[in-house]
Design a protein around this motif. Structure first.
Motif, PDB file in Angstrom:
ATOM      1  N   GLY A   1       0.934  -1.190   0.029  1.00 21.99           N
ATOM      2  CA  GLY A   1      -0.079   0.117  -0.191  1.00 21.99           C
ATOM      3  C   GLY A   1       0.876   1.405  -0.029  1.00 21.99           C
ATOM      4  O   GLY A   1       2.047   1.352   0.625  1.00 21.99           O
ATOM      5  N   ALA A   2       0.230   2.168  -0.485  1.00 21.06           N
ATOM      6  CA  ALA A   2       0.847   3.499  -0.813  1.00 21.06           C
ATOM      7  C   ALA A   2       1.322   4.215   0.503  1.00 21.06           C
ATOM      8  O   ALA A   2       2.406   4.780   0.556  1.00 21.06           O
ATOM      9  CB  ALA A   2       0.059   4.310  -1.783  1.00 21.06           C
TER      10      ALA A   2
ATOM     11  N   CYS B   1       4.435   2.670   1.987  1.00 20.82           N
ATOM     12  CA  CYS B   1       5.516   3.040   1.392  1.00 20.82           C
ATOM     13  C   CYS B   1       6.028   4.468   1.695  1.00 20.82           C
ATOM     14  O   CYS B   1       7.132   4.683   1.671  1.00 20.82           O
ATOM     15  CB  CYS B   1       5.296   2.796  -0.056  1.00 20.82           C
ATOM     16  SG  CYS B   1       5.169   1.026  -0.480  1.00 20.82           S
TER      17      CYS B   1
ATOM     18  N   ASP C   1       5.631  -0.765  -3.450  1.00 20.23           N
ATOM     19  CA  ASP C   1       4.279  -1.462  -3.233  1.00 20.23           C
ATOM     20  C   ASP C   1       3.869  -2.670  -3.895  1.00 20.23           C
ATOM     21  O   ASP C   1       3.586  -2.534  -5.012  1.00 20.23           O
ATOM     22  CB  ASP C   1       3.269  -0.149  -3.509  1.00 20.23           C
ATOM     23  CG  ASP C   1       1.927  -0.674  -3.188  1.00 20.23           C
ATOM     24  OD1 ASP C   1       1.540  -1.821  -2.477  1.00 20.23           O
ATOM     25  OD2 ASP C   1       0.868   0.184  -3.475  1.00 20.23           O
ATOM     26  N   HIS C   2       3.927  -3.675  -3.113  1.00 12.86           N
ATOM     27  CA  HIS C   2       3.885  -4.979  -3.803  1.00 12.86           C
ATOM     28  C   HIS C   2       2.319  -5.056  -4.195  1.00 12.86           C
ATOM     29  O   HIS C   2       1.969  -6.211  -5.095  1.00 12.86           O
ATOM     30  CB  HIS C   2       4.352  -6.186  -2.980  1.00 12.86           C
ATOM     31  CG  HIS C   2       3.429  -6.437  -1.811  1.00 12.86           C
ATOM     32  ND1 HIS C   2       2.188  -6.895  -1.831  1.00 12.86           N
ATOM     33  CD2 HIS C   2       3.701  -6.122  -0.541  1.00 12.86           C
ATOM     34  CE1 HIS C   2       1.955  -7.165  -0.388  1.00 12.86           C
ATOM     35  NE2 HIS C   2       2.779  -6.288   0.327  1.00 12.86           N
ATOM     36  N   LYS C   3       1.266  -4.344  -3.780  1.00 13.26           N
ATOM     37  CA  LYS C   3       0.112  -4.412  -4.162  1.00 13.26           C
ATOM     38  C   LYS C   3      -0.203  -3.736  -5.507  1.00 13.26           C
ATOM     39  O   LYS C   3      -1.321  -3.869  -6.002  1.00 13.26           O
ATOM     40  CB  LYS C   3      -0.725  -3.937  -2.882  1.00 13.26           C
ATOM     41  CG  LYS C   3      -0.781  -4.615  -1.817  1.00 13.26           C
ATOM     42  CD  LYS C   3      -1.770  -4.309  -0.583  1.00 13.26           C
ATOM     43  CE  LYS C   3      -1.873  -5.325   0.750  1.00 13.26           C
ATOM     44  NZ  LYS C   3      -2.701  -4.413   1.849  1.00 13.26           N
ATOM     45  N   ALA C   4       0.852  -3.114  -5.908  1.00 10.75           N
ATOM     46  CA  ALA C   4       0.528  -2.216  -6.900  1.00 10.75           C
ATOM     47  C   ALA C   4       0.657  -3.016  -8.286  1.00 10.75           C
ATOM     48  O   ALA C   4       0.162  -2.487  -9.376  1.00 10.75           O
ATOM     49  CB  ALA C   4       1.358  -1.037  -7.126  1.00 10.75           C
ATOM     50  N   GLY C   5       0.898  -4.397  -8.119  1.00  6.02           N
ATOM     51  CA  GLY C   5       1.015  -5.164  -9.187  1.00  6.02           C
ATOM     52  C   GLY C   5       1.998  -5.220 -10.277  1.00  6.02           C
ATOM     53  O   GLY C   5       1.897  -5.792 -11.470  1.00  6.02           O
ATOM     54  N   ASN C   6       3.268  -4.571  -9.972  1.00  7.76           N
ATOM     55  CA  ASN C   6       4.339  -4.481 -10.917  1.00  7.76           C
ATOM     56  C   ASN C   6       5.459  -4.501 -10.175  1.00  7.76           C
ATOM     57  O   ASN C   6       6.436  -3.677 -10.263  1.00  7.76           O
ATOM     58  CB  ASN C   6       4.171  -2.837 -11.506  1.00  7.76           C
ATOM     59  CG  ASN C   6       3.352  -2.577 -12.583  1.00  7.76           C
ATOM     60  OD1 ASN C   6       2.853  -3.505 -13.468  1.00  7.76           O
ATOM     61  ND2 ASN C   6       2.432  -1.598 -12.233  1.00  7.76           N
TER      62      ASN C   6
ATOM     63  N   ASP D   1       8.853  -2.477 -10.743  1.00  7.77           N
ATOM     64  CA  ASP D   1       9.136  -1.497  -9.668  1.00  7.77           C
ATOM     65  C   ASP D   1      10.442  -1.692  -9.117  1.00  7.77           C
ATOM     66  O   ASP D   1      11.076  -1.059  -8.559  1.00  7.77           O
ATOM     67  CB  ASP D   1       7.883  -1.190  -8.703  1.00  7.77           C
ATOM     68  CG  ASP D   1       6.670  -0.855  -9.584  1.00  7.77           C
ATOM     69  OD1 ASP D   1       6.828  -0.310 -10.597  1.00  7.77           O
ATOM     70  OD2 ASP D   1       5.578  -0.939  -8.926  1.00  7.77           O
TER      71      ASP D   1
END
Lengths: 329, 329
Positions: B176-177, B180, B194-199, B203
Motif C-alpha cells: 500500500g501507498a 511505502c 508497493d507489492h500491491k500495485a501489481g508491478n 518497480d
C-alpha cells in the motif's frame, strides 16, 4: 593436415539430440606470436555444457549457433611460439570440441605419476569442485551425514569419498542398482539410494537415520526438494548443479523451501572458478589421497570426436559411469 | 482477583479467524518457591504466532488445542518468591496471552530511558532479529543495495534503517501507498515498492538499478521468487519469515532457485534465539542509534486482551503499521 571440430548447429528444446551438433572440417590453425598449437588428446564432457547450448542467462555466456562447442582438453604441444612451452609439452587447455587448436592461455602438466586424463577429472575441475564445495560450503564435521546426488559421477564420487575421509557418513544418490552398487562397494560410501526405484523419501530415511547435515546437490529438482525436508538443524546445502532442470522446458518448482527457515539451513551456490586462487591446495590434497590409495576414480571413455555428441547426451541422461571423457588422440 | 487468558480453540485452515480463539477466566495463579507473580502490561503480537497455531513441523512445538496462546510480554512483579526480583520490578517474560502469570524464567528491565514496550520491539526480539540477520547473514558492504520485505513492520523497519546507517542503499517492499510513504519519508529508506500495485518486478528494477546484494525476506512466496531473479553475483538472502505461506493451505512453489547456482547466492535461515549469547551487543547498538535519533520506531497499539485475536489477524493481513502491541495494563 586438417582440423575437425564440433559446432553448435541448433539450440536444444528440452533434451539434447545429435541434430544440435555439426561436425566440420577446417584448415589446421597456425600459432601466432605468443601462441601454441596443440593436438588435443582428451576432451572432457561435463553437465555444464548443456547450459552453454542454451541462450538462457547463466554464469558464463552461451555458445552461439555455428560456434565451436566449448570444453576443457588435455593435449600435446605441436608447435610453440611461446617461450614457456615447447614441442611435446603436455598441456591443459580450453580448446573445446576439436582435434587441434591454438591456445594462448594454457597450463603445462608437469605431473607424470598419474594418467594425463586425470587432469580433467579427479585432479581437475570436477575434483576441485568436490573439494571446495564440500570443505568450504558443506563444512562437514566428523560424525555428520553427507548426502550427494549423481554419486557415481566425476564430482559426486569424490564428494562422498572425501566425506568418508573426513569422518562423515557418506550417502549417495544414483540412478540404478548397478551405479548404487559401484558407489557402495567400489567407492566405499556407507549407503546409496537408487532414485529410480521410486521410494526416494523412504529410502533416504533408512539410509540417513540421523537425518542429513550436508547435501551436495548436483541435480536440483525433485531430489533437492525431497532432501530439503530431510535436513537437520543448521544443515548446509551445496548447490552445485541442476542437471534435472537442464532438459526441462519449465524449471521444477520447489515446495519445501520453508525448511530453510525452520531448520536454519544455509544453501549456497558453488562454481569452481571462484576458488581458482586455491586450486593448488585442492590438487595437493586430492593427489595425496590418490597416491595413498584412499581415493578411487573411474573414467568412462568414448573414442573419437564424432562420438562426442552422443557422449554428452548419454551423460545428461545418466548413462555414463564415472568421469566422461572423449579420447581424441 | 481473577485472571483472564486467550487459549487456542481450534487450528486455522488457511486464514486465522476469531473462532480459533477462546477467552477464559481462571483463578489468579500463586507463585511457588523461586517463582514470581507478574501482571502483564504489554503483549507482543508477532507473525511467528501463526506457526504456533498450526501442528505442522516448525522450529518450536505448536500450541495444543485448549492451551494458552504463547507470546512475549512486559509486566510488573506483584509478588516474588525469587530473591532476584522484588515487587514493582519491571520484567520481560514469556507469559503469553493473559493478564497475570507466574514466571520462573524472566529478565529484569533495568532501562528507564525508553518506554517499557520497546523491549518487545526495537530493543527486543524484532530489533535483534533485524540486527543479527542483516549483520551476520546479510553481511552488507557499504555501497550495496539491501531490500527488505514487510518494510514497515517491526523487523523490516529496523533492517532498512540499519542498512542506511551502514552505508547501503535501502529499498523496502510494503503493501500500500501509505506504508511505502512512511518507509521512505519517516524511516528514510531510499525507495519503497508497493507489492500491491501489481508491478513488483518492474518497480523493483527501477528501485534497484544496480540489482540486489542483500534480500532480507520476511514474507517468502512470490515476492521471494521475484527477488531471487534480481540478486547480484554473490548476493545473500536472509530467510527470516514466510508470512505469505502461513495462511496458504499449500506452500508456494519457488521457480527461480537456479539463481542460487548461477549467481552463487547464499540463502540462510535466521531465528533470533540462535544469537542469544550476543543479545547484549545488539541491544547496545540499537539503543545507541535510538538515543542519537538515528533509528525511528513506531508502535501500533490495541487496547485490551479481548482484542488480541483481532490484532493478530490484522497483523497477518498486513493491516498494522509498525510494531503490533496489545496494551493490557
Amino acid at each position: 593436415m586438417e582440423n575437425r571440430r564440433v559446432v553448435l548447429a541448433s539450440r536444444p528444446a528440452g533434451w539434447v539430440t545429435e541434430d544440435n551438433f555439426r561436425i566440420e572440417s577446417c584448415p589446421l590453425p597456425v600459432a601466432g606470436q605468443g601462441e601454441v598449437l596443440v593436438r588435443n588428446l582428451w576432451l572432457s564432457l561435463d553437465p555444464y555444457m548443456r547450459g552453454r547450448m542454451s541462450d538462457a542467462n547463466s554464469y558464463v555466456k552461451g555458445v552461439d549457433i555455428g560456434e565451436l562447442m566449448v570444453g576443457q582438453t588435455v593435449g600435446e604441444v605441436l608447435d610453440s611460439r611461446n617461450e614457456h612451452f615447447k614441442k611435446g609439452d603436455k598441456v591443459l587447455t580450453q580448446l573445446g570440441w576439436q582435434l587441434y587448436g591454438v591456445a594462448k592461455e594454457l597450463t603445462k602438466i608437469e605431473r607424470t605419476d598419474v594418467p594425463l586424463s586425470y587432469c580433467l577429472g579427479v585432479l581437475g575441475m570436477p575434483g576441485f569442485t568436490a573439494y571446495f564445495g564440500l570443505k568450504e560450503i558443506g563444512q562437514p564435521k566428523a560424525g555428520e551425514t553427507v548426502v550427494v546426488s549423481a554419486a557415481s559421477g566425476a564430482v559426486g564420487s569424490v564428494v562422498g569419498q572425501l566425506a568418508r575421509l573426513w569422518g562423515c557418513r557418506a550417502v549417495g544418490i544414483a540412478g540404478g542398482a548397478q551405479k548404487c552398487e559401484y558407489v557402495t562397494r567400489e567407492l566405499g560410501f556407507d549407503a546409496c539410494v537408487d532414485h529410480k526405484a521410486g521410494n526416494l523419501r523412504r529410502d533416504l530415511e533408512r539410509a540417513c537415520p540421523k537425518g542429513v547435515d550436508v547435501y551436495f546437490d548436483n541435480v536440483g529438482g525433485e531430489i533437492l526438494d525431497t532432501l530439503l525436508a530431510r535436513m537437520n538443524l543448521f544443515g548446509r546445502v551445496v548447490v552445485c548443479g541442476t542437471i534435472s532442470d537442464y532438459n526441462a522446458t519449465e524449471p521444477y518448482r520447489v515446495r519445501n523451501l520453508r525448511a530453510i527457515l525452520v531448520n536454519r539451513l544455509k544453501m549456497q551456490g558453488m562454481i569452481v572458478f571462484d576458488w581458482r586462487a586455491r586450486y593448488g591446495e585442492a590438487l595437493a590434497a586430492l593427489a595425496g589421497y590418490l597416491a595413498q590409495g584412499k581415493l578411487k576414480y573411474r573414467e568412462s571413455v568414448i573414442e573419437g570426436l564424432e562420438n562426442a555428441p552422443a557422449g554428452l547426451i548419454g551423460l545428461l541422461k545418466g548413462s555414463n559411469f564415472g568421469k566422461q571423457l572423449v579420447k581424441l588422440g
